[in-house]
Design a protein around this motif. Sequence first.
Motif, PDB file in Angstrom:
ATOM      1  N   ALA A  77       0.829  -1.208   0.000  1.00  0.00           N
ATOM      2  CA  ALA A  77       0.000   0.000   0.000  1.00  0.00           C
ATOM      3  C   ALA A  77       0.862   1.255   0.000  1.00  0.00           C
ATOM      4  O   ALA A  77       0.504   2.259  -0.640  1.00  0.00           O
ATOM      5  CB  ALA A  77      -0.931  -0.001   1.206  1.00  0.00           C
ATOM      6  N   LEU A  78       1.996   1.239   0.686  1.00  0.00           N
ATOM      7  CA  LEU A  78       2.879   2.404   0.733  1.00  0.00           C
ATOM      8  C   LEU A  78       3.380   2.768  -0.661  1.00  0.00           C
ATOM      9  O   LEU A  78       3.575   3.950  -0.970  1.00  0.00           O
ATOM     10  CB  LEU A  78       4.066   2.141   1.665  1.00  0.00           C
ATOM     11  CG  LEU A  78       3.772   2.166   3.160  1.00  0.00           C
ATOM     12  CD1 LEU A  78       5.012   1.753   3.950  1.00  0.00           C
ATOM     13  CD2 LEU A  78       3.305   3.549   3.597  1.00  0.00           C
ATOM     14  N   ALA A  79       3.594   1.758  -1.499  1.00  0.00           N
ATOM     15  CA  ALA A  79       4.050   2.017  -2.859  1.00  0.00           C
ATOM     16  C   ALA A  79       2.904   2.422  -3.773  1.00  0.00           C
ATOM     17  O   ALA A  79       3.124   3.076  -4.796  1.00  0.00           O
ATOM     18  CB  ALA A  79       4.732   0.769  -3.423  1.00  0.00           C
ATOM     19  N   ALA A  80       1.690   2.055  -3.392  1.00  0.00           N
ATOM     20  CA  ALA A  80       0.548   2.285  -4.269  1.00  0.00           C
ATOM     21  C   ALA A  80      -0.134   3.622  -4.026  1.00  0.00           C
ATOM     22  O   ALA A  80      -0.689   4.218  -4.964  1.00  0.00           O
ATOM     23  CB  ALA A  80      -0.471   1.153  -4.096  1.00  0.00           C
ATOM     24  N   ILE A  81      -0.114   4.102  -2.770  1.00  0.00           N
ATOM     25  CA  ILE A  81      -0.959   5.253  -2.456  1.00  0.00           C
ATOM     26  C   ILE A  81      -0.290   6.189  -1.454  1.00  0.00           C
ATOM     27  O   ILE A  81       0.461   5.760  -0.578  1.00  0.00           O
ATOM     28  CB  ILE A  81      -2.323   4.777  -1.907  1.00  0.00           C
ATOM     29  CG1 ILE A  81      -3.369   5.873  -2.014  1.00  0.00           C
ATOM     30  CG2 ILE A  81      -2.205   4.245  -0.490  1.00  0.00           C
ATOM     31  CD1 ILE A  81      -4.790   5.359  -1.952  1.00  0.00           C
ATOM     32  N   GLY A  82      -0.546   7.483  -1.623  1.00  0.00           N
ATOM     33  CA  GLY A  82      -0.107   8.487  -0.679  1.00  0.00           C
ATOM     34  C   GLY A  82      -1.286   9.353  -0.276  1.00  0.00           C
ATOM     35  O   GLY A  82      -2.281   9.429  -1.000  1.00  0.00           O
ATOM     36  N   ILE A  83      -1.163  10.016   0.873  1.00  0.00           N
ATOM     37  CA  ILE A  83      -2.251  10.853   1.386  1.00  0.00           C
ATOM     38  C   ILE A  83      -1.709  12.232   1.723  1.00  0.00           C
ATOM     39  O   ILE A  83      -0.656  12.366   2.361  1.00  0.00           O
ATOM     40  CB  ILE A  83      -2.890  10.260   2.658  1.00  0.00           C
ATOM     41  CG1 ILE A  83      -3.284   8.807   2.461  1.00  0.00           C
ATOM     42  CG2 ILE A  83      -4.116  11.071   3.058  1.00  0.00           C
ATOM     43  CD1 ILE A  83      -3.798   8.155   3.731  1.00  0.00           C
TER      44      ILE A  83
END
Length: 243
Positions: A77-83
């Motif tokens: 998830a860390l590689a797929a999405i940022g907030i």
Amino acid sequence: MPDPTPGITLSAATVILSDRVVLDSISLTLTEQRIGILGRNGSGKTTLLRLIAGLIAPQQGSVRLDGIDPYSDRKAALAAIGILFQNPDHQILFPTVEEELAFGLIQSGVSQAEALARVHQALAREGRAHWAKEPVSNLSQGQRHYLCLQAVLLMQPRTILLDEPLAGLDLPTQARLARRFADLPQRLVTITHDPAAVAAADRVLWLEGGRIAADGLPADVLPAFTAEMARIGERDADADLTR
């Protein structure tokens, strides 16, 4: 094997908090580059953002981000999405700019030396090499927003979630950030109560009471949302207590 299809898929996803259904059986497939999620306060927008990001799990149903479960597979998830959160002070952890920017890279397995090298290169590209040792407390609100965006971009996610990204900023800062967002190659999902913030989106979802009230082009969804908000605003309806 995970489904390699890029995008965000929710299948009958339900979130219950304090015995209240906050998101009610949401099913969506989001593949567009610019997506707006619109709703008034309490509609479930922030909960939906947290669900997509994998910060919480649904009590029922499922969430997939580029084929992976963002809650159970945090590394992917860390590689797929940022907030990018509305308030940068809820996101910033470290006292100096270079420490803040290096943190995510180090957490993903990059050595401290390599992380700092990438941070300094990124700041130099942005004409902000002199920021590296600066205390975060010396930055303005707009500069802290910029810092948080840079921290996200250094992780090179495929999707970025923006939580009311222009709220509370002065007009010049809003204009600068809006231009930067427009130029990003990532998929952007913007969570907002402001129709103007998603007027240029490819797709807009109107969330009301934890359900999708409308889903389509901005030209179709925004007038209906604006009219309903005006209708609600005409009533003196804020005296009732809510659970």
